[in-house]
Motif scaffolding. Structure first.
Motif, short mmCIF file in Angstrom:
data_model
loop_
_atom_site.label_atom_id
_atom_site.label_comp_id
_atom_site.label_asym_id
_atom_site.label_seq_id
_atom_site.Cartn_x
_atom_site.Cartn_y
_atom_site.Cartn_z
N PRO A 12 33.06 18.19 47.44
CA PRO A 12 33.38 18.78 46.14
C PRO A 12 33.58 20.29 46.22
N LYS A 13 34.55 20.78 45.43
CA LYS A 13 34.86 22.20 45.36
C LYS A 13 34.56 22.71 43.96
N GLU A 14 34.29 24.01 43.88
CA GLU A 14 34.18 24.68 42.59
C GLU A 14 35.30 25.71 42.54
N LEU A 15 36.22 25.51 41.62
CA LEU A 15 37.37 26.40 41.49
C LEU A 15 37.35 27.11 40.14
N VAL A 16 37.58 28.41 40.18
CA VAL A 16 37.69 29.18 38.95
C VAL A 16 39.04 29.88 39.00
N PHE A 17 39.89 29.55 38.03
CA PHE A 17 41.21 30.15 37.94
C PHE A 17 41.15 31.30 36.95
N VAL A 18 41.70 32.45 37.34
CA VAL A 18 41.71 33.63 36.49
C VAL A 18 43.16 34.05 36.30
N LEU A 19 43.63 33.98 35.07
CA LEU A 19 45.03 34.23 34.75
C LEU A 19 45.20 35.50 33.92
N ASP A 20 46.03 36.39 34.41
CA ASP A 20 46.41 37.62 33.72
C ASP A 20 47.38 37.24 32.61
N THR A 21 47.02 37.55 31.36
CA THR A 21 47.90 37.27 30.23
C THR A 21 48.34 38.55 29.53
N SER A 22 48.37 39.65 30.28
CA SER A 22 48.78 40.93 29.71
C SER A 22 50.29 40.96 29.49
N GLY A 23 50.76 41.98 28.79
CA GLY A 23 52.18 42.10 28.47
C GLY A 23 53.08 42.13 29.69
N SER A 24 52.62 42.70 30.80
CA SER A 24 53.46 42.77 32.00
C SER A 24 53.68 41.40 32.63
N LEU A 52 38.54 27.99 33.66
CA LEU A 52 39.70 28.87 33.46
C LEU A 52 39.27 30.11 32.70
N ILE A 53 39.72 31.25 33.18
CA ILE A 53 39.46 32.54 32.53
C ILE A 53 40.80 33.23 32.38
N THR A 54 41.06 33.77 31.20
CA THR A 54 42.27 34.58 31.01
C THR A 54 41.85 35.98 30.59
N PHE A 55 42.69 36.95 30.94
CA PHE A 55 42.39 38.33 30.56
C PHE A 55 43.65 39.09 30.22
N PHE A 114 43.00 34.30 41.52
CA PHE A 114 43.55 35.25 40.56
C PHE A 114 45.05 35.16 40.55
N MET A 115 45.63 35.04 39.36
CA MET A 115 47.08 35.00 39.20
C MET A 115 47.46 36.18 38.33
N THR A 116 48.13 37.16 38.95
CA THR A 116 48.39 38.42 38.27
C THR A 116 49.53 39.18 38.92
N ASP A 117 50.02 40.19 38.21
CA ASP A 117 50.94 41.14 38.83
C ASP A 117 50.16 42.37 39.29
N ARG A 137 35.03 33.00 47.49
CA ARG A 137 36.25 33.22 48.26
C ARG A 137 37.33 33.51 47.23
N VAL A 138 38.05 34.60 47.44
CA VAL A 138 39.04 35.05 46.46
C VAL A 138 40.45 34.90 47.02
N PHE A 139 41.25 34.18 46.27
CA PHE A 139 42.65 33.98 46.60
C PHE A 139 43.47 34.61 45.49
N ALA A 140 44.52 35.33 45.85
CA ALA A 140 45.36 36.00 44.86
C ALA A 140 46.77 35.44 44.92
N PHE A 141 47.36 35.31 43.77
CA PHE A 141 48.72 34.83 43.62
C PHE A 141 49.45 35.89 42.82
N GLY A 142 50.26 36.71 43.50
CA GLY A 142 50.99 37.81 42.86
C GLY A 142 52.34 37.35 42.38
N ILE A 143 52.64 37.63 41.11
CA ILE A 143 53.86 37.13 40.50
C ILE A 143 54.63 38.27 39.87
N GLY A 144 55.95 38.33 40.14
CA GLY A 144 56.80 39.30 39.47
C GLY A 144 57.52 40.21 40.44
#
Length: 173
Positions: A12-24, A52-55, A114-117, A137-144
């Motif tokens: 079993p894994k524990e995953l926490v997704f953090v999504l940037d919902t800012s204007g950019s 899931l966490i959004t900011f 983390f999914m963010t620009d 463990r932190v994984f980043a997904f850069g978009i844009g």
């Protein structure tokens, strides 16, 4: 290795997704992040837990703590994702702490994605915060088109994870 791994064989894994919902993140970036999160949620095993966490200017946490990947919880997550839009400023530190602080009190590894620009003004403080949490463990997904690669590279390095980038011209698959 076995020819086929069954669901019972998977740890079993524990995953926490953090999504940037800012204007950019408005438009392609947030839609691609939501699409990626939906795929990740769909691939969870029933024994996995997630949150899931959004900011943007503020932070929203879907569940008080990670919950099992049941059909009901996954549907709540999909509904939560659908309601997110890109607007407002970027205050990442509160989301970073919300995602990483609980890992200090656990006997297992928390995987944070983390999914963010990365459009923030406090890069070093965020990197220092990630460094403080050895049970994550932190994984980043850069978009844009103008991702803060320095921040995402360092966050992934300090978090003992990986980083991926998707440009506006990529299909994201």
């Amino acid at each position: 290795p076995p020819e086929r791994v069954t669901a019972e064989d998977v740890i079993p894994k524990e995953l926490v997704f953090v999504l940037d919902t800012s204007g950019s993140m408005s438009g392609f970036p947030i839609e691609k992040a939501k699409e990626t999160m939906k795929l990740a949620l769909a691939s969870l095993y029933p024994s996995d837990t997630f949150n899931l966490i959004t900011f943007s200017g503020d932070t929203h946490i879907l569940f008080e703590q990670p919950v099992p990947a049941t059909r009901e919880n996954l549907q709540k997550a999909q509904n939560f994702l659908t309601s997110r839009q890109g607007s407002g400023g970027t205050e990442m530190m509160k989301a970073i702490k919300a995602a990483l602080d609980p890992s200090d009190r656990q006997g297992h590894i928390r995987i944070v994605c983390f999914m963010t620009d990365g459009h923030v003004g406090n890069d070093m403080a965020i990197i220092d915060e990630v460094r403080k949490h050895p049970n994550a463990r932190v994984f980043a997904f850069g978009i844009g088109s103008s991702v803060n690669r320095y921040l995402l590279d360092k966050v992934s390095e300090e978090g003992r994870g990986e980083v991926e980038y998707v440009a506006i011209t990529d299909d994201g698959s």
